[in-house]
Design an enzyme around this catalytic site. Structure first.
Site, PDB file in Angstrom:
ATOM      1  N   ASN A 169       3.370   3.168 -10.591  1.00  0.00           N
ATOM      2  CA  ASN A 169       2.109   3.209 -11.321  1.00  0.00           C
ATOM      3  C   ASN A 169       0.874   3.337 -10.430  1.00  0.00           C
ATOM      4  OD1 ASN A 169       0.207   2.526 -13.670  1.00  0.00           O
ATOM      5  ND2 ASN A 169      -0.166   0.828 -12.276  1.00  0.00           N
ATOM      6  N   THR A 183      -9.283   1.054 -18.931  1.00  0.00           N
ATOM      7  CA  THR A 183      -8.926   0.359 -17.690  1.00  0.00           C
ATOM      8  C   THR A 183     -10.124   0.425 -16.748  1.00  0.00           C
ATOM      9  OG1 THR A 183      -8.103   2.307 -16.495  1.00  0.00           O
ATOM     10  CG2 THR A 183      -6.552   1.186 -17.983  1.00  0.00           C
ATOM     11  N   TYR A 242      -7.127  15.712  -9.114  1.00  0.00           N
ATOM     12  CA  TYR A 242      -6.355  14.676  -9.816  1.00  0.00           C
ATOM     13  C   TYR A 242      -5.245  15.320 -10.650  1.00  0.00           C
ATOM     14  CZ  TYR A 242      -5.258  10.659 -12.766  1.00  0.00           C
ATOM     15  OH  TYR A 242      -4.601   9.641 -13.421  1.00  0.00           O
ATOM     16  N   LYS A 250      -1.005  14.748 -10.134  1.00  0.00           N
ATOM     17  CA  LYS A 250      -0.134  14.262 -11.200  1.00  0.00           C
ATOM     18  C   LYS A 250       0.838  15.352 -11.661  1.00  0.00           C
ATOM     19  CE  LYS A 250      -1.701  10.044 -11.548  1.00  0.00           C
ATOM     20  NZ  LYS A 250      -0.820   8.882 -11.277  1.00  0.00           N
ATOM     21  N   ASP A 277       0.882  -1.162   0.000  1.00  0.00           N
ATOM     22  CA  ASP A 277       0.000   0.000   0.000  1.00  0.00           C
ATOM     23  C   ASP A 277       0.919   1.211   0.000  1.00  0.00           C
ATOM     24  OD1 ASP A 277      -1.655   2.147   0.555  1.00  0.00           O
ATOM     25  OD2 ASP A 277      -2.758   1.135   2.161  1.00  0.00           O
ATOM     26  N   VAL A 278       0.873   2.006  -1.065  1.00  0.00           N
ATOM     27  CA  VAL A 278       1.823   3.116  -1.175  1.00  0.00           C
ATOM     28  C   VAL A 278       1.610   4.180  -0.102  1.00  0.00           C
ATOM     29  CG1 VAL A 278       2.221   2.805  -3.651  1.00  0.00           C
ATOM     30  CG2 VAL A 278       0.408   4.370  -2.879  1.00  0.00           C
TER      31      VAL A 278
END
Length: 268
Positions: free
Chosen positions: A78, A178, A143, A147, A51-52
């Site tokens: 990713n 996806t 978001y 990024k 879990d990042v």
């Protein structure tokens, strides 16, 4: 010797495609997932629990790879989450979760692998960002911010680690088919919201873009090319022509003219 590659968020979507493609090319692949036990089809990829947002799990996974292989050649950062909504109506804790996963998470994974790469005198880190990170998109502002922030951190870390033989680069995908929409947090479309009509319409359009997106294998092929490039560029983009061209337009058009294009596109 085969290169050892660690891929976060490899249980589905882009991460899974990257893992399977590189595995076919002879790489030793370690994928990660928050819940590997719940993955019904990994395609034969080895998935470790990571879990990042949990630094202990990051350190444990990196230690496992190094213990088993004695090296770590490539990290593909990713893992990430989507988030949509009018910023005014999006809970602050959800914004913080997005930054914890999409920004602080990748940084902590990089921190964990850098000592080994520095010891080796070599290593490649590829941060998966997004074309959305190049512009503030309506109802995707948080978001875009996560990024975009990772893109800038990559620029800084490239220079900080260059003397150690470590290379760091960004790959910004556009829309690909996806399951990101299913795991994305989206602020509800409230009946009494002043954004009800515009946000509701934009949400449907975002989902359609993902469903109609390109083949994730395009991203995997680009990753393969980057790994085999002696001196990777700072930024790479992969996606539909107009998505990539939108970045060029932002660079050359006056701010308000570019904003008008977005406003018209999103029918705001």
């Amino acid at each position: 010797m085969s290169k050892v590659v660690l891929i976060t968020g490899a249980s589905s979507g882009i991460g899974k495609s990257i893992g399977l493609f590189l595995k076919e090319k002879g790489f030793i692949i370690y994928g990660t997932s928050r819940n590997p036990d719940k993955v019904t089809d990994s395609g034969g990829l080895k998935l470790l629990t990571l879990d990042v947002t949990n630094e202990d799990s990051i350190v444990k996974v990196v230690a496992t790879v190094i213990t088993e292989q004695g090296k770590l050649d490539v990290l593909v950062n990713n893992a990430g989450v989507g988030i949509t909504g009018p910023i005014e109506e999006t809970p602050t804790e959800e914004m913080q979760n997005a930054f914890n996963t999409n920004f602080y998470g990748p940084i902590n994974v990089m921190k964990a692998v850098l000592p080994q790469m520095r010891k080796q005198g070599s290593g490649l880190i590829i941060n998966i960002t997004s074309i959305a990170g190049y512009m503030g998109l309506p109802f995707r502002g948080v978001y875009s911010a996560t990024k975009g922030a990772l893109e800038l951190v990559t620029e800084a870390m490239r220079m900080e680690t260059k003397a150690f033989g470590i290379q760091i680069t960004n790959l910004a995908p556009g829309d690909f088919a996806t399951n990101i929409a299913s795991g994305r947090y989206h602020t509800p479309v409230y009946d009494d919201s002043p954004y009800k009509e515009t946000y509701g319409m934009s949400l449907k359009e975002m989902d359609a873009h993902v469903d109609e997106g390109g083949d994730p294998d395009e991203v995997a092929k680009q990753i393969f090319k980057i790994i085999n490039t002696k001196k990777p560029k700072i930024h790479y983009k992969v996606g539909a022509f107009m998505q990539k061209f939108s970045i060029v337009l932002k660079r050359v058009l006056p701010d308000k003219m570019y904003e008008k294009l977005l406003v018209n596109h999103y029918k705001l």
